[in-house]
Design an enzyme around this catalytic site. Sequence first.
Site, PDB file in Angstrom:
ATOM      1  N   CYS A   1       0.844  -1.187   0.000  1.00 47.89           N
ATOM      2  CA  CYS A   1       0.000   0.000   0.000  1.00 47.89           C
ATOM      3  C   CYS A   1       0.882   1.241   0.000  1.00 47.89           C
ATOM      4  O   CYS A   1       1.595   1.512   0.971  1.00 47.89           O
ATOM      5  CB  CYS A   1      -0.927   0.037   1.203  1.00 47.89           C
ATOM      6  SG  CYS A   1      -2.004   1.476   1.150  1.00 47.89           S
ATOM      7  N   GLY A   2       0.822   2.002  -1.088  1.00 53.36           N
ATOM      8  CA  GLY A   2       1.652   3.193  -1.209  1.00 53.36           C
ATOM      9  C   GLY A   2       1.145   4.360  -0.399  1.00 53.36           C
ATOM     10  O   GLY A   2       1.939   5.074   0.235  1.00 53.36           O
ATOM     11  N   HIS A   3      -0.176   4.597  -0.399  1.00 53.86           N
ATOM     12  CA  HIS A   3      -0.682   5.760   0.334  1.00 53.86           C
ATOM     13  C   HIS A   3      -0.429   5.599   1.824  1.00 53.86           C
ATOM     14  O   HIS A   3      -0.073   6.565   2.509  1.00 53.86           O
ATOM     15  CB  HIS A   3      -2.181   5.985   0.039  1.00 53.86           C
ATOM     16  CG  HIS A   3      -3.106   5.286   0.977  1.00 53.86           C
ATOM     17  ND1 HIS A   3      -3.612   4.026   0.739  1.00 53.86           N
ATOM     18  CD2 HIS A   3      -3.618   5.672   2.177  1.00 53.86           C
ATOM     19  CE1 HIS A   3      -4.395   3.665   1.744  1.00 53.86           C
ATOM     20  NE2 HIS A   3      -4.418   4.639   2.630  1.00 53.86           N
TER      21      HIS A   3
ATOM     22  N   ASP B   1     -10.346   3.858  -3.885  1.00 53.32           N
ATOM     23  CA  ASP B   1      -9.219   4.616  -3.346  1.00 53.32           C
ATOM     24  C   ASP B   1      -9.390   6.095  -3.661  1.00 53.32           C
ATOM     25  O   ASP B   1      -9.560   6.473  -4.811  1.00 53.32           O
ATOM     26  CB  ASP B   1      -7.909   4.110  -3.949  1.00 53.32           C
ATOM     27  CG  ASP B   1      -6.686   4.514  -3.131  1.00 53.32           C
ATOM     28  OD1 ASP B   1      -6.754   5.538  -2.425  1.00 53.32           O
ATOM     29  OD2 ASP B   1      -5.671   3.811  -3.200  1.00 53.32           O
TER      30      ASP B   1
ATOM     31  N   GLY C   1      -0.580   4.332  -4.490  1.00 50.82           N
ATOM     32  CA  GLY C   1       0.870   4.266  -4.646  1.00 50.82           C
ATOM     33  C   GLY C   1       1.384   2.997  -5.286  1.00 50.82           C
ATOM     34  O   GLY C   1       2.292   3.021  -6.123  1.00 50.82           O
TER      35      GLY C   1
END
Length: 405
Positions: free
Chosen positions: A104-106, A307, A312
Amino acid sequence: MDGLKDIVGDVALGEPIKCVDMHTTGEPTRIIYSGYPRLTGTLLQQRAQALKEYDHIRKRLMLEPRGHWDMYGAILRPETELVAAGKADMGVLFTHNDGYSTMCGHATIALGRFLVDANESIFPRGKKLRYDKDISSFHLSLHVPSGPLEVTVPAQPNGKSDPSRPVSFISVPSFATGVSVKVPLSPEYHWPELGNRTFVTADFSYGGAFYCMIDAKELGFPEGLANLDLSKMDHASKQLKAAVNANAELSFCTKHPVTEEMSYLYSIMIVDTSLRAEHGSTKNGMGEPDHAGEETGLCFFANQQIDRSPTGGAVAARVALAYNKGKLSIGQRWTYHSLLSQRTGVGGFTGSVIEALPSSLEQAHVRVRVEGTAHYTGMFTAVVEDRDSLSMTGFALHQLKGCQR
């Protein structure tokens, strides 16, 4: 906890679970830093244990009445095999409405700020973080289920994170697995906007999780993401995901070369390459765009969770795909918008290839730098009162029998 006791008095409340809430371009991250049961083994083994033994806690923290269908969470794991080996500073498990993500980028962007700011009791290794005085930033390594991420967090003179500058992370090796793949659609997987078509063409790529990227017009929406009906997009993306998952001949699109736990389709990313930010693009010091281009996407992941951020992991996957297609060179920056950042002009992520990796496989593997900003929204302590069976686990109203979203 003591504050609640001061208000309500001697009420029988269970063991508290303490969280800090943040958002990255409007996408929430509920960071669970205290009170979660102890997990053992490797990080992937901890992920499996959390699913088997403590999934009711995930539901408690993510779903109603404490959360909502689109809530997202990050459980700090200070003990992992990479942390023990000195190759990571902290581990984390990511949670959503349907289980546990591999990437998970965020949330990574939010966690970067939180870990730099956290006190020693929460993050004992915080005092050992590497400080780069040339860019006034801290460097840390975050162990996520898909591998280690190198995170750079801008700092203020007082040593705390600087919210005015973006956090960045370097992805796990990312690569395209399918370019212009025809996805057959038998009648049970049709949606109205498809008309009489029997297939769609999509791309597949990995950025810590597997993403299916498809143009909004290819999905059957001629206006792209400019004027959209979210419920219709939701239905179409759900049908497409089901069609991919049901087709064994497409398994190569979501096959990880090393780890079987990563081999599944996580998300449908609906793309509109013509849609730019409505309030203008960011500029460099010479008044020119600070990127080679921009586009907008709508990400449905997990159980049709939407999202709010540009996603990300999907940015890493989309950059890898663009590199594979010859549309993006090493060092070129591209801006990726969510619906929210495209409409408001705030919160777009930038992605760029920083390194092409040697690989014996057909796919070109790259490492991608992803940049974005995150902010604090509050603190939260979850408790369960004795005899409160309804909120012990949590619920989603639209999933009740006879209800529709």
